[in-house]
Design an enzyme around this catalytic site. Structure first.
Site, short mmCIF file in Angstrom:
data_model
loop_
_atom_site.label_atom_id
_atom_site.label_comp_id
_atom_site.label_asym_id
_atom_site.label_seq_id
_atom_site.Cartn_x
_atom_site.Cartn_y
_atom_site.Cartn_z
CE LYS A 193 -12.30 -41.72 0.40
NZ LYS A 193 -11.61 -42.22 1.49
CD GLU A 267 -12.32 -55.29 -7.69
OE1 GLU A 267 -13.18 -55.88 -7.28
OE2 GLU A 267 -11.21 -54.94 -7.13
CB CYS A 301 -13.69 -57.83 -4.04
SG CYS A 301 -11.78 -57.80 -4.87
CD GLU A 398 -18.56 -57.86 -0.96
OE1 GLU A 398 -18.84 -57.07 -0.92
OE2 GLU A 398 -17.39 -58.51 -1.69
P1 NDP Z 1 -16.93 -48.64 0.74
O1 NDP Z 1 -17.64 -48.88 -0.65
O2 NDP Z 1 -17.84 -47.65 1.20
O3 NDP Z 1 -15.87 -47.91 0.42
C1 NDP Z 1 -14.82 -47.99 -0.56
C2 NDP Z 1 -14.24 -46.60 -0.74
O4 NDP Z 1 -15.03 -45.67 -1.06
C3 NDP Z 1 -13.54 -45.92 0.65
O5 NDP Z 1 -12.37 -45.16 0.25
C4 NDP Z 1 -14.65 -45.16 1.08
O6 NDP Z 1 -14.26 -44.06 1.90
C5 NDP Z 1 -15.34 -44.57 -0.23
N1 NDP Z 1 -16.44 -43.97 -0.29
C6 NDP Z 1 -17.37 -44.42 0.47
N2 NDP Z 1 -18.52 -43.59 0.15
C7 NDP Z 1 -18.37 -43.15 -0.91
C8 NDP Z 1 -18.93 -42.11 -1.79
N3 NDP Z 1 -20.19 -41.91 -1.73
N4 NDP Z 1 -18.52 -41.51 -2.80
C9 NDP Z 1 -17.07 -41.89 -3.12
N5 NDP Z 1 -16.39 -42.64 -2.43
C10 NDP Z 1 -16.91 -43.33 -1.32
O7 NDP Z 1 -16.79 -49.89 1.37
P2 NDP Z 1 -16.67 -49.85 3.00
O8 NDP Z 1 -15.35 -49.65 3.55
O9 NDP Z 1 -17.87 -49.04 3.60
O10 NDP Z 1 -17.39 -51.30 3.42
C11 NDP Z 1 -18.55 -51.67 3.44
C12 NDP Z 1 -18.79 -53.01 2.65
O11 NDP Z 1 -18.33 -53.00 1.36
C13 NDP Z 1 -18.06 -54.07 3.35
O12 NDP Z 1 -18.75 -54.74 4.40
C14 NDP Z 1 -17.71 -55.00 2.09
O13 NDP Z 1 -19.14 -55.68 2.11
C15 NDP Z 1 -17.82 -54.02 0.97
N6 NDP Z 1 -16.50 -53.88 0.32
C16 NDP Z 1 -16.32 -54.68 -0.61
C17 NDP Z 1 -15.03 -54.24 -1.25
C18 NDP Z 1 -14.53 -55.05 -2.34
O14 NDP Z 1 -13.42 -54.80 -2.79
N7 NDP Z 1 -15.44 -55.69 -2.95
C19 NDP Z 1 -14.06 -53.49 -0.54
C20 NDP Z 1 -14.42 -52.76 0.75
C21 NDP Z 1 -15.73 -52.98 0.94
P3 NDP Z 1 -14.41 -44.36 3.41
O15 NDP Z 1 -13.23 -45.47 3.82
O16 NDP Z 1 -14.04 -43.23 4.10
O17 NDP Z 1 -15.63 -45.12 3.84
#
Ligand code: NDP
Length: 799
Positions: A193, A267, A301, A398
């Site tokens: 996904k 991760e 990240c 973060e």
């Molecule tokens: P999320 O952790 O919410 O999203 C990462 C992935 O998980 C996306 O594909 C998301 O879908 C999906 N997801 C969200 N909720 C669920 C769930 N309950 N069960 C399974 N999958 C889920 O990150 P965000 O995109 O919302 O970003 C929010 C914050 O997270 C950012 O501001 C940043 O601080 C941090 N972040 C950190 C990352 C890293 O690599 N360390 C990467 C991305 C974000 P969808 O896109 O539809 O929300």
């Protein structure tokens, strides 16, 4: 006539836009409507639901993508399941050919994917063109190689099965490559996904899978939001979840998968330190900061988002940094001169702005360069906070934006204390011209990836992943492959139900029969904490019975407080982790020697408590001694590697102990199983808080007498006897315990996984299935691997 110097001063940048006509034509060919990729075909959502995909550079519509629901996830998992048999049975060389074909196809379309990625995500074309897409290509090539080598390099391992993979929006195609390439190489099938904000390169990748002739169902891509991700996580047909994203969602996934038996790798987020010592090459370090925090708008990240700079050079460094940041161009991602592109979404932009306001409100000084920002789309200027208190929100949270927070330090120790003052532990960047300073800091920093005089170096050949709340598991290289494999010979035997009930903790008189009117002295075994025999905090004991139901002795009934004391003692014994491996081996050999000295006593105890025959009891003792020697032998032989990544660079993969581990021992083979679990842990340098089998706890309390005579430093092994469920809960919830191994019942396993989500500790539970400790399944490299985490240290060299 103007002089050249004058012209250079007055000259403005000319725009250099990358052509996007191919991508526009591709979008038009789909009427900008995208479907899921399931079982080799593009299919719409059953209910026709869609969501909008925006271009962050302009805020305008780019496309619509299908919103996946239960039906789509079911169909995708079913397709992956039915493809699994054929795909996993293919010779590794055949899988290698598919992965090679994908790598070639991707390479031939690098420019198309780069432009599409920049349009979808907002990242500068320079980055998608030179970093994201080439690294994704490299990942497929590298893993085509692993597919080819799988039979010879991992002869005892099998694929895990159907993998659910969830990726974020910051490196959409690269994260897809990190997930899909190793999974396929190992013989798994996947349902991926992509993030809701950035699904397009994944769908273009699906077309490559078709073109490469990948068998249907091997790769499935279901687009949607967090709910779609949650459905995938919860699906019973999934054998493993691999997730990259926020710590918050990672924690929710840990909870959702608890007790399901699904393999999990996380991760997660970071707040990585970027440490500049006073002898650093400051100009190089400034360039390092640009790459650390302004690369990909800071939405990385492993971004070096916490600058720790030596007080004596801080002013100079900040000034150089401001001068450099003032020259960074913020604007159109497709412009080849753009340094900082657009933030992925309005929501993310608002989050960054909110945290920056909070930083100001908390009293830190905020600097941003002058100059207009684009009046459309989602942009944020490079930002530097100075005078940041280490515990302030912006130093701890973060931000995931182009925001650097700076704190000064005076000594190396202080720098390391500040660096480790974080719940995260993903990466660290260390700048010093002194190799002693740099390597010492690299060894002491709590991070899964360390760059010396460099930052954000990534390669398919090296493992990537974090410590602490940055998650567990590694992606890339040999380490990453193990995440997608499981031991082939199932070392497990039968289901075990908990044999321990409330009745186990009853009290019966044990004082020996009077001889000539004088009773024998009472002997009650105690807990063993910090190298001392300690009375239980609750002041209670319970009786251990022999097989005839006769009281064999009493042991302490430990409680929460005893576990906390044991953890404190284990923490204080941190010196054990810096013993040489040779010294640890010596202690273990001595332990084996002393156990042998008292072998008859232990055999008698096993006979009395378990009803074992003389031969069986003797065999268990002999095997226990052999097992201690096995791990003594391994203490200085289970070592790391130097990964082949880039030229003029040494990438060290070093196994490091977790620190303090909790180990909950099973009821079966109580001496052998306890030793089989504790010895690999301490051989690798961990300190252990162990809960021995309750019904036979006298074996463990006899064992601490052997520890006392074997030079095992106090606090390295702590034994707390008592109710397994009560003690396990405290262990699983304890923030100073980094890893838990649990052998017990099925519910207990689920509880450990759930309770461990607080600090996201690594867990290894057996789901209530007993292991055959007598066989080779009771020992081996798997135990050593589980007792360590890999730190990858990148050391570039040369001028
Ligand atoms: P999320 O952790 O919410 O999203 C990462 C992935 O998980 C996306 O594909 C998301 O879908 C999906 N997801 C969200 N909720 C669920 C769930 N309950 N069960 C399974 N999958 C889920 O990150 P965000 O995109 O919302 O970003 C929010 C914050 O997270 C950012 O501001 C940043 O601080 C941090 N972040 C950190 C990352 C890293 O690599 N360390 C990467 C991305 C974000 P969808 O896109 O539809 O929300």
């Amino acid at each position: 006539m103007s002089k050249v110097t004058e012209i250079l001063k007055t000259m403005d940048y000319g725009v250099a836009p990358e052509a996007n006509d191919q991508v526009l034509a591709w979008l038009s060919s789909k009427q900008r409507q995208f479907k899921h990729f399931i079982n080799g075909k593009f299919v719409a959502s059953a209910d026709g639901a869609q969501f909008e995909v925006l271009a962050p550079a302009t805020g305008e519509n780019l496309a619509f993508a299908a919103q996946g629901g239960k039906q789509e996830i079911n169909a995708a998992v079913a397709a992956a399941r039915s493809a699994l048999r054929h795909w996993s049975a293919l010779p590794g060389n055949a899988r290698a050919r598919y992965l090679y074909a994908i790598a070639r196809l991707l390479q031939k379309r690098e420019r198309f994917f780069s432009v599409l990625e920049s349009m979808d995500n907002g990242k500068p074309i320079r980055e998608s063109r030179d970093i994201d897409i080439p690294l994704a290509v490299r990942h497929f090539y590298h893993h085509a190689g692993w597919a080819d080598l799988i039979e010879t390099e991992f002869p005892d391992f099998a694929p895990v099965g159907v993998c659910g993979q969830i990726v974020p929006w910051n490196f959409p195609l690269l994260m897809l490559a990190w997930k899909i390439a190793p999974a396929l190489a190992a013989g798994n099938t996947v349902v991926l996904k992509p993030a809701e904000y950035t699904p397009l390169t994944a769908l273009a990748f699906a077309e490559l899978c078709q073109e490469a002739g990948l068998p249907h169902g091997v790769v499935n891509i279901v687009t949607g939001d967090g709910e779609t991700g949650a459905l995938l996580v919860a699906h019973d047909g999934v054998d493993k979840i691999a997730f990259t994203g926020s710590t918050e969602v990672g924690r929710a996934i840990r909870n959702a998968t608890a007790g399901s038996g699904k393999k999990l790798s996380l991760e997660l987020g970071g707040k990585s330190p970027f440490i500049v010592f006073d002898d650093a090459d400051l100009d190089s370090a400034v360039e390092g900061v640009v790459d650390a925090i302004w690369f990909n708008q800071g939405q990385v990240c492993c971004a070096g988002s916490r600058l720790l700079v030596h007080e004596s050079v801080a002013n100079c460094f900040h000034n150089k940094l401001k001068a450099r940041a003032s020259k960074l161009r913020v604007g159109d991602p497709l412009d080849k001169s753009t340094d900082i592109g657009a933030i992925v979404s309005e929501v993310q932009l608002q989050r960054i702005a909110r945290l920056v306001e909070q930083g100001r409100a908390e009293g830190a000084q905020c600097w941003q360069p002058e100059g207009a920002m684009p009046s459309y789309g989602f942009y944020f200027p490079p930002t530097l906070f100075t005078g940041v208190a280490p515990s302030s929100t912006i130093a701890q949270e973060e931000i995931f934006g182009p925001v650097l927070v700076s704190t000064t330090f005076r000594t190396q120790d202080e720098a390391l204390q500040l660096a480790n003052h974080s719940r995260f532990g993903l990466s660290a960047s260390i700048w010093s011209e002194n190799i002693n300073v740099a390597l010492d800091a690299a060894a002491r920093v709590k991070a899964g990836v360390v760059w010396i005089n460099a930052t954000n170096l990534l390669d398919a050949g090296a493992g990537f992943g974090g410590y602490r709340e940055s998650g567990f598991g590694r992606e890339g290289g040999r380490e990453g492959m193990t995440e997608y494999l499981k031991p082939r010979a199932n070392p497990r035997t039968k289901s075990r139900a908990s044999s321990v009930t409330a009745a186990t903790f009853s009290i019966a008189p044990t004082v020996g029969t009077a001889t000539a009117g004088i009773p024998l002295l009472d002997h009650t075994a105690k807990l063993y904490i910090g190298g001392k025999q300690t009375r239980p905090d609750g002041g209670s004991s319970y009786t251990v019975f022999d097989t005839k139901g006769k009281a064999a002795g009493q042991v302490g009934l430990g409680n929460r407080k005893d576990i906390r004391n044991a953890v404190e003692a284990a923490n204080a014994a941190s010196g054990w982790s810096s013993y040489t491996a040779h010294n640890r081996a010596q202690v273990l050999f001595f332990l084996a020697e002393n156990l042998e000295q008292r072998g008859d006593e232990f055999a008698a105890r096993l006979r009395a408590l378990l009803g074992a025959s003389a031969a069986q009891a003797k065999a268990e003792v002999a095997q226990s001694i052999a097992r201690i020697m096995f791990y003594a032998a391994h203490a200085d032989k289970y070592d790391g590697a130097v990964h082949s990544t880039r030229s003029r660079n040494v990438t060290l993969a070093m196994p490091e102990p977790w620190g303090v581990m909790g180990i909950i021992c099973p009821d079966e083979s109580p001496l052998l199983s306890m030793i089989s679990l504790i010895m690999p842990a301490i051989a690798m340098g961990n300190r252990v808080v162990a809960v021995p089998a309750a019904a036979t706890a006298l074996i463990a309390t006899d064992f601490y007498q052997v520890l006392e005579t074997s030079d095992v430093p106090g606090g390295v092994i702590n034994l707390v006897t008592g109710d397994r469920d009560v003690l396990t809960k405290t262990i699983a919830e304890h923030d100073d315990i980094a890893a838990v191994w649990y052998c017990g019942d099925k519910d207990g396993s689920a509880n450990v996984e759930r309770a461990s989500s607080g600090n996201l500790k690594s867990t290894w539970v057996d789901g209530g299935i007993a292991r055959d400790w007598q066989s080779l399944a009771g020992q081996g490299r798997e135990f050593l691997q589980r007792a360590t985490q890999i730190k990858n240290i990148w050391v570039p060299y040369g001028e």
